[in-house]
Design a protein around this motif. Structure first.
Motif, PDB file in Angstrom:
ATOM      1  N   TRP A  32       0.842  -1.186   0.000  1.00 17.97           N
ATOM      2  CA  TRP A  32       0.000   0.000   0.000  1.00 17.97           C
ATOM      3  C   TRP A  32       0.882   1.242   0.000  1.00 17.97           C
ATOM      4  N   SER A  33       0.307   2.344  -0.483  1.00 15.98           N
ATOM      5  CA  SER A  33       1.071   3.577  -0.628  1.00 15.98           C
ATOM      6  C   SER A  33       0.135   4.768  -0.528  1.00 15.98           C
ATOM      7  N   SER A  56      -4.570  -1.064  10.890  1.00 18.54           N
ATOM      8  CA  SER A  56      -4.718  -0.274   9.666  1.00 18.54           C
ATOM      9  C   SER A  56      -4.540   1.211   9.963  1.00 18.54           C
ATOM     10  N   LEU A  57      -4.305   1.974   8.885  1.00 21.78           N
ATOM     11  CA  LEU A  57      -4.128   3.421   8.954  1.00 21.78           C
ATOM     12  C   LEU A  57      -5.002   4.091   7.894  1.00 21.78           C
ATOM     13  N   GLN A  58      -5.497   5.277   8.214  1.00 21.97           N
ATOM     14  CA  GLN A  58      -6.259   6.073   7.251  1.00 21.97           C
ATOM     15  C   GLN A  58      -5.872   7.544   7.433  1.00 21.97           C
ATOM     16  N   LEU A  67     -11.705  18.629   2.567  1.00 16.95           N
ATOM     17  CA  LEU A  67     -11.023  17.478   3.134  1.00 16.95           C
ATOM     18  C   LEU A  67     -11.061  16.298   2.165  1.00 16.95           C
ATOM     19  N   SER A  68      -9.989  15.528   2.166  1.00 17.23           N
ATOM     20  CA  SER A  68      -9.911  14.314   1.347  1.00 17.23           C
ATOM     21  C   SER A  68      -9.472  13.168   2.245  1.00 17.23           C
ATOM     22  N   ILE A  69     -10.255  12.078   2.255  1.00 15.02           N
ATOM     23  CA  ILE A  69      -9.974  10.929   3.112  1.00 15.02           C
ATOM     24  C   ILE A  69      -9.451   9.782   2.258  1.00 15.02           C
ATOM     25  N   SER A  70      -8.346   9.198   2.668  1.00 18.16           N
ATOM     26  CA  SER A  70      -7.724   8.109   1.919  1.00 18.16           C
ATOM     27  C   SER A  70      -8.466   6.803   2.120  1.00 18.16           C
TER      28      SER A  70
END
Length: 308
Positions: A32-33, A56-58, A67-70
């Motif tokens: 993941w990147s 996990s990470l977000q 705002l932009s959420i990954s």
């Protein structure tokens, strides 16, 4: 593995990849990147974790008030806890600290902290394992990357994308400046390559390092041991690890050091006591070392350069 990340973004030219350790051997896994787009600011990080593992990470970024959420990067397994790191307007991440857990032959993130120019957020997850620190220059962070596996239910091999503000990027230092002290620097120039490293030790304490024929570090007298690392013509350093120890006088020193190349591991040299540090980088990125010296070998950092 569905739900982790299907389209891996490719970092732009000029990015430098560095990472602590962590890997999955022979297990199903996904890469993941996450890249912070130019002009965007990292606002928050959501960490899904248990007591002994980072699941996990977000990431949430902001641009022009929007705002932009990954995606959610990591395992599909939900943890017992969800923690949120919220960064202030003038706050930015300048380092991470991780603990590495072991399951069979696999290693994974059991604990994670984010170090900013204001404070440390965390640790999240377990805290009983030794913590590896990875500091960098302010304004250098461009993103994160890593691997994930549902077999261990978490993230392993967390790394960072960094950019240099000049010709090289400073990673570290590990150890501590001590007053009075001498700051030393060994930087490769032009087509120069690192061919030898001499490690001088007094008993179990590292006294000084000499790179090639350059006497960049002066130490105290009474050196009793000298170890020599000779690199082949096609051999290059791609990693550094060691131990940071505190003497009874409260003097913080580098007590042990190991150099990893594309061919072998040289070391450890010194006394393996204290808190560990470990970092690796892409081949072709190494540009030199720097650090601090007083009566002892107090600290060491790495100069890196972009390879593309």
């Amino acid at each position: 593995m569905a739900g982790v990340l299907q389209n891996i973004s490719i970092p732009r030219a000029g990015f430098i990849r560095v990472e602590p350790r962590g890997q999955f051997i022979g297990q199903p896994q996904s890469n993941w990147s996450f890249e912070i787009q130019e002009g965007h600011k990292l606002k928050s990080i959501k960490i899904d974790h248990g007591d002994r593992i980072i699941h996990s990470l977000q990431f949430t970024t902001e641009f022009g008030g929007a705002l932009s959420i990954s995606d959610n990067f990591g395992s599909l397994v939900a943890g017992q806890n969800v923690s949120l790191v919220t960064l202030e307007a003038d706050e930015e991440i300048v380092g991470i600290k991780v603990s590495i857990g072991i399951k069979g032959r696999d290693t994974y993130l059991s604990s994670l902290s984010f170090v900013t120019n204001k404070t440390t957020h965390g640790p999240f997850g377990g805290t009983t394992d030794p913590m590896f620190s990875l500091p960098w220059d302010k304004g250098s962070l461009v993103g994160f990357y890593g691997i994930a596996s549902d077999w261990v239910r978490g993230i392993g091999g967390l790394g960072v994308y960094l950019k240099a503000h000049g010709e090289v990027l400073s990673i570290g230092p590990w150890g501590s400046p001590y007053d009075p002290q001498t700051r030393w620097s060994f930087l490769l120039e032009g087509n120069q390559r690192l061919s030898t490293i001499t490690i001088f030790r007094t008993g179990d304490a590292i006294n000084r390092l000499v790179f090639n024929t350059s006497e960049k570090v002066d130490g105290r007298s009474g050196v009793s041991v000298a170890d020599l690392v000779v690199l082949d013509a096609d051999e290059e350093i791609i990693g550094l690890s060691g131990m940071v120890d505190t003497l009874p006088t409260r003097h913080i020193i580098i007590s042990s050091i190991t150099f990893t190349t594309n061919k072998k591991v040289h070391g450890p040299f010194g006394n393996a006591k204290g808190s560990p540090f470990s970092v690796s980088w892409d081949i072709g990125s190494f540009a030199g070392f720097y650090g601090f010296q007083s009566l002892y070998f107090d600290g060491i950092g790495v100069y890196l350069k972009a390879t593309n």
